[in-house]
Design a protein around this motif. Structure first.
Motif, PDB file in Angstrom:
ATOM      1  N   GLU A 207       0.839  -1.225  -0.043  1.00  0.00           N
ATOM      2  CA  GLU A 207       0.046   0.055   0.078  1.00  0.00           C
ATOM      3  C   GLU A 207       0.983   1.416  -0.061  1.00  0.00           C
ATOM      4  N   GLU A 208       2.239   1.186   0.202  1.00  0.00           N
ATOM      5  CA  GLU A 208       2.897   2.152   0.501  1.00  0.00           C
ATOM      6  C   GLU A 208       2.937   3.424  -0.720  1.00  0.00           C
ATOM      7  N   ARG A 209       2.972   2.763  -1.973  1.00  0.00           N
ATOM      8  CA  ARG A 209       3.041   3.945  -3.260  1.00  0.00           C
ATOM      9  C   ARG A 209       1.747   4.409  -3.022  1.00  0.00           C
ATOM     10  N   HIS A 210       0.515   3.905  -2.819  1.00  0.00           N
ATOM     11  CA  HIS A 210      -0.909   4.481  -3.065  1.00  0.00           C
ATOM     12  C   HIS A 210      -0.972   5.485  -2.122  1.00  0.00           C
ATOM     13  N   TYR A 211      -0.416   5.189  -0.796  1.00  0.00           N
ATOM     14  CA  TYR A 211      -0.894   6.365   0.119  1.00  0.00           C
ATOM     15  C   TYR A 211       0.184   7.224   0.350  1.00  0.00           C
ATOM     16  N   ILE A 212       1.456   7.142  -0.441  1.00  0.00           N
ATOM     17  CA  ILE A 212       2.451   8.410  -0.560  1.00  0.00           C
ATOM     18  C   ILE A 212       1.788   9.195  -1.332  1.00  0.00           C
ATOM     19  N   GLU A 213       1.176   8.678  -2.549  1.00  0.00           N
ATOM     20  CA  GLU A 213       0.442   9.508  -3.432  1.00  0.00           C
ATOM     21  C   GLU A 213      -0.619  10.437  -2.743  1.00  0.00           C
ATOM     22  N   ARG A 214      -1.463   9.576  -2.022  1.00  0.00           N
ATOM     23  CA  ARG A 214      -2.637  10.276  -1.336  1.00  0.00           C
ATOM     24  C   ARG A 214      -1.994  11.452  -0.217  1.00  0.00           C
ATOM     25  N   ILE A 215      -1.011  10.922   0.555  1.00  0.00           N
ATOM     26  CA  ILE A 215      -0.427  12.266   1.402  1.00  0.00           C
ATOM     27  C   ILE A 215       0.049  13.166   0.836  1.00  0.00           C
ATOM     28  N   THR A 216       0.672  13.139  -0.331  1.00  0.00           N
ATOM     29  CA  THR A 216       1.260  14.119  -1.413  1.00  0.00           C
ATOM     30  C   THR A 216       0.260  14.915  -1.835  1.00  0.00           C
ATOM     31  N   ASP A 217      -0.929  14.362  -2.292  1.00  0.00           N
ATOM     32  CA  ASP A 217      -2.075  15.391  -2.711  1.00  0.00           C
ATOM     33  C   ASP A 217      -2.556  16.198  -1.622  1.00  0.00           C
ATOM     34  N   GLN A 218      -2.617  15.523  -0.401  1.00  0.00           N
ATOM     35  CA  GLN A 218      -3.101  16.326   0.771  1.00  0.00           C
ATOM     36  C   GLN A 218      -2.125  17.514   1.163  1.00  0.00           C
ATOM     37  N   ARG A 219      -0.911  17.413   1.021  1.00  0.00           N
ATOM     38  CA  ARG A 219      -0.027  18.058   1.486  1.00  0.00           C
ATOM     39  C   ARG A 219       0.099  19.313   0.120  1.00  0.00           C
ATOM     40  N   SER A 220      -0.205  19.009  -0.905  1.00  0.00           N
ATOM     41  CA  SER A 220      -0.208  20.151  -1.985  1.00  0.00           C
ATOM     42  C   SER A 220      -1.199  20.734  -1.738  1.00  0.00           C
ATOM     43  N   ALA A 221      -2.470  20.280  -1.485  1.00  0.00           N
ATOM     44  CA  ALA A 221      -3.649  21.201  -1.387  1.00  0.00           C
ATOM     45  C   ALA A 221      -3.436  22.099  -0.211  1.00  0.00           C
ATOM     46  N   ASP A 222      -2.814  21.430   0.856  1.00  0.00           N
ATOM     47  CA  ASP A 222      -2.883  22.510   2.033  1.00  0.00           C
ATOM     48  C   ASP A 222      -1.618  23.477   1.754  1.00  0.00           C
ATOM     49  N   ALA A 223      -0.694  23.180   1.084  1.00  0.00           N
ATOM     50  CA  ALA A 223       0.261  24.341   0.661  1.00  0.00           C
ATOM     51  C   ALA A 223      -0.089  25.306  -0.192  1.00  0.00           C
ATOM     52  N   GLN A 224      -0.983  24.969  -1.073  1.00  0.00           N
ATOM     53  CA  GLN A 224      -1.448  25.976  -1.907  1.00  0.00           C
ATOM     54  C   GLN A 224      -2.498  26.806  -1.226  1.00  0.00           C
ATOM     55  N   LEU A 225      -3.232  26.223  -0.084  1.00  0.00           N
ATOM     56  CA  LEU A 225      -4.149  26.923   0.665  1.00  0.00           C
ATOM     57  C   LEU A 225      -3.328  28.106   1.498  1.00  0.00           C
ATOM     58  N   THR A 226      -2.136  27.493   2.000  1.00  0.00           N
ATOM     59  CA  THR A 226      -1.182  28.309   3.054  1.00  0.00           C
ATOM     60  C   THR A 226      -0.832  29.430   2.142  1.00  0.00           C
ATOM     61  N   ARG A 227      -0.315  29.095   0.687  1.00  0.00           N
ATOM     62  CA  ARG A 227       0.090  30.381  -0.125  1.00  0.00           C
ATOM     63  C   ARG A 227      -0.900  31.459  -0.335  1.00  0.00           C
ATOM     64  N   ALA A 228      -1.932  30.944  -0.569  1.00  0.00           N
ATOM     65  CA  ALA A 228      -2.994  31.969  -0.923  1.00  0.00           C
ATOM     66  C   ALA A 228      -3.305  32.938   0.407  1.00  0.00           C
ATOM     67  N   ILE A 229      -3.465  32.272   1.550  1.00  0.00           N
ATOM     68  CA  ILE A 229      -3.785  32.764   2.693  1.00  0.00           C
ATOM     69  C   ILE A 229      -2.551  33.964   3.032  1.00  0.00           C
ATOM     70  N   SER A 230      -1.317  33.579   2.709  1.00  0.00           N
ATOM     71  CA  SER A 230      -0.255  34.438   2.967  1.00  0.00           C
ATOM     72  C   SER A 230      -0.267  35.651   1.836  1.00  0.00           C
ATOM     73  N   LEU A 231      -0.625  35.475   0.665  1.00  0.00           N
ATOM     74  CA  LEU A 231      -0.793  36.342  -0.143  1.00  0.00           C
ATOM     75  C   LEU A 231      -2.105  37.368   0.017  1.00  0.00           C
ATOM     76  N   MET A 232      -3.040  36.887   0.728  1.00  0.00           N
ATOM     77  CA  MET A 232      -4.274  37.462   1.056  1.00  0.00           C
ATOM     78  C   MET A 232      -3.762  38.438   2.361  1.00  0.00           C
ATOM     79  N   LEU A 233      -3.127  37.998   3.078  1.00  0.00           N
ATOM     80  CA  LEU A 233      -2.583  38.749   4.329  1.00  0.00           C
ATOM     81  C   LEU A 233      -1.658  39.774   3.883  1.00  0.00           C
ATOM     82  N   ASP A 234      -0.873  39.584   2.772  1.00  0.00           N
ATOM     83  CA  ASP A 234      -0.002  40.657   2.272  1.00  0.00           C
ATOM     84  C   ASP A 234      -0.744  41.597   1.490  1.00  0.00           C
ATOM     85  N   GLY A 235      -2.098  41.571   1.465  1.00  0.00           N
ATOM     86  CA  GLY A 235      -2.828  42.532   0.431  1.00  0.00           C
ATOM     87  C   GLY A 235      -3.096  42.097  -0.830  1.00  0.00           C
TER      88      GLY A 235
END
Length: 423
Positions: A207-235
């Motif tokens: 299962e390792e390969r499948h779940y590594i991809e799942r975790i990567t997808d979640q981290r990518s989604a989270d990182a994109q949101l963090t970047r957007a929030i940072s830009l928003m707070l910077d005006g």
């Protein structure tokens, strides 16, 4: 949970706060220009103690500087925010690492530091409104509801409450909104990483390969949101479409899993209050009777809920800043429905988790008590929610050179700062 309701309320709160901040900034500029032109002198700066609890003038007036009444006054305040401050030594500073300060927080912190005018390095702990209480601010003039940050406030700070006025008071609402969004972001990252670590502890080779991809997808989604929030707070006005889609895809994938097992675990309990572990393996483990697969999906679902919660906050805040005069009546109804959907998923996930962590297993007549006890112990350990410190704080440091930086305790997990987006 604390942050579930933030998304809907942040919409209305940010609109009002943004206007106050912009108006205050223009007022300060006009006043400064006028004084420069006329040669008028600067008003003498008030003397503040070297450590204390900075609150609004209204809060201080209502308490008469009484430390015993300060918390009650903050509970009733329109913007229940405070800033604890105290000098720190060089050795204490080494306990922290620095991160960049966003524009929204930077202006407010400059105003605070200028007003207090400390003579030595000073640490500022921002105490924010309860996220759950922000929903009550919709259509009202304030947040209400104060969070005491897990009781980490020192008694000496409470004994010396001082008033925030002028530019500080004008920027108070936007600082409260910006700070609350920042805390939601940081807490979501903590929750996500903690659940993913639980998944990694029960990975098998197949299962390792499948779940590594799942975790990567979640981290990518989270990182994109963090970047957007940072830009928003910077005006800036970030494009949230890709980040929102990634967050929603992860949530809906996990939502299907939760809906499939809604109420199923409760039905496994027999009249004696116990669960036959072989029957549990058949019901939850599928054809392969793999309970570990079920547990991995459960933790990924909890992580997806944290991402979705942050996505709602980012979406509401971003659209509000695009057009502060728009009441967003239709969008607010949509966001409200999304909050209820998120809350429902969270309730199901929590119910399943509770059942598995409190389960009393039993076996057949030929199963030894020790073997059954070991299975029960392992199941409870793997199903248990990870320990996440939800008392996330906003800390700022005014250094000896006068620089203002945001700081994070060095002991905290630094992994979120290393995650990058797929963009």
């Amino acid at each position: 949970m604390l942050a579930i309701f933030v998304a809907v309320a942040a919409l209305a709160a940010i609109v009002a706060a943004w206007f106050l901040w912009r108006l205050a900034a223009r007022r300060d500029t006009v006043t400064s220009d006028a004084m420069s032109t006329t040669g008028a002198g600067i008003a003498p700066r008030a003397e503040f103690p070297s450590s204390g609890l900075l609150v609004s003038e209204a809060v201080l007036r209502s308490t008469g500087s009484s430390s015993t009444a300060i918390w009650e006054a903050l509970e009733a305040a329109a913007v229940p925010m405070a800033v604890q401050y105290y000098p720190v030594s060089e050795s204490e500073i080494t306990r922290y690492r620095t991160v960049p300060v966003n524009a929204a927080a930077q202006k407010s912190m400059v105003d605070i530091v200028n007003a207090l005018n400390p003579n030595s390095p000073t640490l500022y702990r921002v105490l924010l409104p309860k996220g759950a209480e922000l929903v009550k601010a919709v259509g009202a003039s304030g947040f209400r509801g104060f969070a005491r940050n897990g009781g980490k406030i020192t008694s000496q700070a409470v004994l010396k409450p001082v008033a925030a006025g002028g530019a500080i008071a004008a920027g108070w609402p936007v600082f409260a909104v910006a700070g609350t969004v920042m805390v939601v972001d940081m807490l979501a990252q903590k929750e996500l990483r903690a659940h993913q670590r639980k998944v990694e502890t029960i990975l098998g080779r197949q299962e390792e390969r499948h779940y590594i991809e799942r975790i990567t997808d979640q981290r990518s989604a989270d990182a994109q949101l963090t970047r957007a929030i940072s830009l928003m707070l910077d005006g800036h006005n970030p494009n949230l479409e890709l980040a929102l889609k990634s967050a929603y895809d992860e949530f809906h994938r996990s939502q299907q899993f939760l809906e499939k097992y809604r109420g199923v675990t409760e039905k496994l309990v027999d009249s004696d209050g116990k669960v036959d572990y072989r029957r549990m393996q058949e019901v939850l483990g599928g054809k392969t009777k793999d309970l570990d697969h079920f547990l991995r999906e459960l933790h990924l679902a909890r992580g997806a809920i944290a991402i979705r919660r942050k996505a709602l906050v980012a979406d509401a805040a971003a659209v509000a800043l695009v057009d502060p005069t728009n009441p967003y009546t239709a969008l607010r109804r949509f966001l409200d429905s999304q909050v209820h959907e998120l809350e429902d998923a969270d309730i199901v996930a929590a119910a399943i988790t509770t059942m598995l962590t409190e389960v009393q297993l039993k076996g057949r007549w030929h199963d030894g008590d020790k073997a059954v006890a070991e299975k029960q112990q392992r199941l409870r350990a793997l199903a248990s929610p990870p320990a996440v410190d939800d008392a996330t704080e906003l800390l700022f440091l005014r250094t000896a050179t006068g620089e203002i930086v945001q700081v994070i305790p060095s002991s905290e997990d630094e992994e979120p700062k290393e995650i990058t987006s797929k963009e």
